[in-house]
Scaffold this motif. Structure first.
Motif, PDB file in Angstrom:
ATOM      1  N   HIS A  95      12.946 -41.178   9.974  1.00 22.02           N
ATOM      2  CA  HIS A  95      13.556 -40.417   9.702  1.00 22.02           C
ATOM      3  C   HIS A  95      12.695 -39.015   9.289  1.00 22.02           C
ATOM      4  CE1 HIS A  95      12.384 -40.516   5.466  1.00 22.02           C
ATOM      5  NE2 HIS A  95      12.622 -38.963   5.430  1.00 22.02           N
ATOM      6  N   ASP A  97      12.596 -34.963   7.868  1.00 25.51           N
ATOM      7  CA  ASP A  97      13.008 -34.494   6.561  1.00 25.51           C
ATOM      8  C   ASP A  97      14.096 -33.912   6.675  1.00 25.51           C
ATOM      9  OD1 ASP A  97      11.780 -36.276   5.042  1.00 25.51           O
ATOM     10  OD2 ASP A  97      10.663 -34.285   5.183  1.00 25.51           O
ATOM     11  N   HIS A 249       8.774 -40.150   9.899  1.00 25.35           N
ATOM     12  CA  HIS A 249       8.042 -40.811   8.630  1.00 25.35           C
ATOM     13  C   HIS A 249       9.090 -41.718   8.441  1.00 25.35           C
ATOM     14  CE1 HIS A 249       9.877 -37.217   7.075  1.00 25.35           C
ATOM     15  NE2 HIS A 249       9.408 -38.618   5.649  1.00 25.35           N
ATOM     16  N   ARG A 264       7.428 -33.875  -3.373  1.00 29.21           N
ATOM     17  CA  ARG A 264       7.206 -32.575  -2.018  1.00 29.21           C
ATOM     18  C   ARG A 264       8.376 -31.359  -2.241  1.00 29.21           C
ATOM     19  NH1 ARG A 264      12.403 -34.947   1.891  1.00 29.21           N
ATOM     20  NH2 ARG A 264      13.611 -33.385   0.962  1.00 29.21           N
TER      21      ARG A 264
HETATM   22 FE   LIG Z   1      11.217 -37.678   4.252  1.00 31.13          FE
END
Ligand SMILES: [Fe+2]
Length: 298
Positions: A95, A97, A249, A264
Motif C-alpha cells: 500500500h 499510506d 510498502h 509513524r
Molecule cells: Fe503504511
C-alpha cells in the motif's frame, strides 16, 4: 559538510551516514535532504535518538504535519504520532499510506520503537521505476486511467483474532472514505511519473470489478518486481523517511508473535495530479480533520 548517501540498491533507498539530528538544520540542509529523497525515495538513518516530539520536529522540516490517522487513534499525548503496532495490525499488504483520502501524505517517517529478534523487515517499492518498466502500450493505458481508493478495501487480510485486532479493524473503517486518483501520478517536485495504486485501490473508473482487479494486478506486478524493492531490516534507534507520492510498502509478517512497534509521523500532501493535469478528488467522507487541503506543497 555535504550529506553522505550510501545507496542500498540501484533503484531505491540510501542510508544517510553523517546527519546530526541534534541540530536544527538550515534551509540548505533541508533542501539537500529533500533532494536526496527525490532521488532515492527512501532515506534511512542509524543511531537516531528521538522521542515522539523529536520525530514530529524532524518530519515538520518537510512541511505541515497531518494528525496521526483519519480513523485510528494516535499515541497518547502525541496527536501526530501513529503507533504501527503488531498487536493491532501487521500492515502486510502492499500500500501507499492513506490513499483513501484525496490528498494523502507526501512523505512518511517511521521510527523503530520495538524491534524483532528476526524478520519484521519493511519492503519499499519504487513506483516510478515500475512505471518506466511498463511497455509503452501499458504506460499509455495507465496514463489514461483513474482509480477509486477506499479504506474498506482489503487492507486487513488476516481475520481478527484478538480483541485489540478486532477493535483496530472496527476503528479503521469506522468512517468510510473514498477518493479518486490518477493511476499515474506526476510528482510535483520532479515531474517523475509513477504508478499510484496499492492496496486501497479497489476499482478503476469505468471498468467492472473483475476488469479492475485484472488490470491492477498487471500494474502491481511491475511495482513489486524485486529490482524495484529495498528491504529494510529494523534495529533500535533508526528512522526511515519515504516519499509516499511515488512508493508503496509492505511490512513482512515473518517474526511470529514477537512484538513489533514503529511510530509513524506523516507530512501533509497536495492533491495528486495525473498526466492530463486533472487532480484527485474526495468522493466519500471528509478528511480535513486529518490533513489540510493544500494547493501546493514543497
Ligand atoms: Fe503504511
Amino acid at each position: 559538510m555535504p550529506l553522505s548517501a550510501r545507496k542500498l540498491t540501484s533503484r531505491i533507498g540510501a542510508v544517510i551516514e553523517n546527519f546530526d539530528f541534534e541540530r536544527e538544520p538550515d534551509a540548505d540542509t533541508v533542501a539537500e535532504l529533500r533532494g536526496a529523497l527525490n532521488v532515492h525515495k527512501v532515506l534511512a538513518f542509524d543511531g537516531v535518538h528521538l522521542d515522539d516530539a523529536g520525530q514530529e520536529r524532524v518530519a515538520s522540516w518537510f512541511g505541515r504535519l497531518t494528525t496521526a490517522h483519519p480513523t485510528v487513534p494516535s499515541v497518547e499525548g502525541a496527536a501526530r504520532v501513529l503507533p504501527v503496532d503488531s498487536e493491532t495490525s501487521k500492515s502486510n499488504t502492499w500500500h501507499t499510506d492513506v490513499t483513501f483520502v484525496a490528498n494523502p501524505p507526501q512523505l512518511s517517517t517511521l521510527r523503530s520503537v520495538v524491534t524483532t529478534p528476526y524478520g519484521g523487515e519493511t519492503l519499499i517499492a519504487n513506483a516510478g521505476a515500475a512505471y518506466r518498466d511498463l511497455p509503452e502500450s501499458l504506460r499509455n493505458l495507465a496514463d489514461s486511467l483513474r482509480a477509486v481508493h477506499t479504506n474498506k478495501y482489503d487492507y486487513v487480510r488476516r481475520p481478527a483474532v484478538t480483541d485489540a485486532q478486532r477493535e483496530h479493524d472496527r476503528l479503521f473503517v469506522s468512517t468510510v472514505y473514498e477518493a479518486e486518483h490518477p493511476v499515474v501520478r506526476v510528482h510535483p517536485l520532479t515531474g517523475e511519473r509513477g504508478l499510484f495504486i496499492g492496496g486501497f485501490a479497489g476499482r478503476i473508473v469505468g471498468l467492472s470489478d473483475s476488469e479492475s482487479r485484472a488490470l491492477l494486478e498487471i500494474f502491481q506486478k511491475y511495482v513489486t518486481r524485486p529490482e524495484n524493492l529495498v528491504r529494510w531490516s529494523w534495529s533500535p534507534n533508526q528512522l526511515v523517511i519515504f516519499d509516499n507520492r511515488i512508493t508503496q510498502h509492505y511490512a513482512i509478517d515473518n517474526y511470529d508473535d514477537h512484538p513489533r512497534r514503529l511510530n509513524r509521523v506523516t507530512v501533509a500532501g497536495e492533491l495528486p495530479t495525473g498526466v492530463d493535469g486533472v487532480r484527485s478528488r474526495q468522493l466519500v467522507g471528509d478528511a480535513t480533520h486529518y490533513s489540510p487541503l493544500l494547493e501546493a506543497v514543497a
